[in-house]
Design a protein around this motif. Structure first.
Motif, PDB file in Angstrom:
ATOM      1  N   ARG A 104      49.237  -3.957 111.148  1.00  0.00           N
ATOM      2  CA  ARG A 104      50.192  -4.283 111.831  1.00  0.00           C
ATOM      3  C   ARG A 104      49.856  -5.643 113.110  1.00  0.00           C
ATOM      4  N   GLU A 110      55.700 -11.948 117.153  1.00  0.00           N
ATOM      5  CA  GLU A 110      56.428 -11.031 115.959  1.00  0.00           C
ATOM      6  C   GLU A 110      54.856 -10.239 115.222  1.00  0.00           C
ATOM      7  N   TRP A 112      53.232  -8.646 113.051  1.00  0.00           N
ATOM      8  CA  TRP A 112      52.839  -9.638 111.274  1.00  0.00           C
ATOM      9  C   TRP A 112      52.196  -8.445 110.527  1.00  0.00           C
ATOM     10  N   SER A 113      51.937  -8.166 108.931  1.00  0.00           N
ATOM     11  CA  SER A 113      51.010  -7.907 108.356  1.00  0.00           C
ATOM     12  C   SER A 113      49.927  -7.985 108.559  1.00  0.00           C
ATOM     13  N   ILE A 134      45.677 -17.478 107.070  1.00  0.00           N
ATOM     14  CA  ILE A 134      47.670 -16.696 107.335  1.00  0.00           C
ATOM     15  C   ILE A 134      47.432 -17.124 105.009  1.00  0.00           C
ATOM     16  N   ALA A 137      52.657 -13.840 103.905  1.00  0.00           N
ATOM     17  CA  ALA A 137      53.272 -12.625 105.167  1.00  0.00           C
ATOM     18  C   ALA A 137      52.368 -12.191 105.378  1.00  0.00           C
ATOM     19  N   THR A 138      51.044 -12.518 105.914  1.00  0.00           N
ATOM     20  CA  THR A 138      50.202 -11.155 105.594  1.00  0.00           C
ATOM     21  C   THR A 138      48.535 -12.793 106.543  1.00  0.00           C
ATOM     22  N   ALA A 139      48.547 -11.595 107.721  1.00  0.00           N
ATOM     23  CA  ALA A 139      47.115 -12.510 108.634  1.00  0.00           C
ATOM     24  C   ALA A 139      46.262 -12.219 108.095  1.00  0.00           C
TER      25      ALA A 139
END
Length: 142
Positions: A104, A110, A112-113, A134, A137-139
């Motif tokens: 995380r 915000e 982010w995962s 990206i 929803a994962t950076a």
């Protein structure tokens, strides 16, 4: 009643301005500017040959110079990135250990995962990382 040449040039400029407004083709505006230059030449006493030469020279010069510049501006991508594109290249802070499988981060305020780009790399809580991509929803970070 004999209308002077400069008046005819201004009528021509207005006539060229109408399709500019209707079609949004800037070339008509450049031709209209050439007609105004012809009107100025006529108003200063230039003969018809000089008036036509000034009209052609100004019109061609404007089209040759302005048109390529406008084309470049139209084809350039906007400098303002938004959405996911705005997050790429930003720095984030690791909240929970990030490795090749997950973790995380705090990115742009915000949570982010995240996962490391290099699966062998590990980032501990508190470290600064850079977001390179990206995926969903994962950076992806380095």
């Amino acid at each position: 009643m004999d209308i002077e040449a400069w008046v005819w040039w201004l009528i021509g400029a207005v006539g060229l301005g109408i399709p500019l407004v209707v079609t949004a083709m800037p070339e008509f505006g450049m031709l209209a500017a050439g007609a105004v230059a012809g009107a100025v030449t006529a108003g200063l006493g230039g003969d018809i040959v000089l008036q036509v030469l000034v009209f052609v020279a100004v019109s061609v010069a404007l089209i040759a110079v302005v048109r390529p510049i406008a084309g470049r501006h139209r084809s350039q991508r906007p400098e303002l990135a938004s959405g996911i594109d705005a997050l790429k290249g930003r720095q984030a802070v690791v909240l929970e250990r990030v490795d090749g499988t997950g973790g995380r981060i705090k990115l742009a305020g915000e949570v982010w995962s995240a996962r490391a780009l290099d699966s062998d790399q590990v980032y501990e809580a508190g470290q600064q990382v850079d977001v390179v991509d990206i995926e969903g929803a994962t950076a992806i970070v380095v």
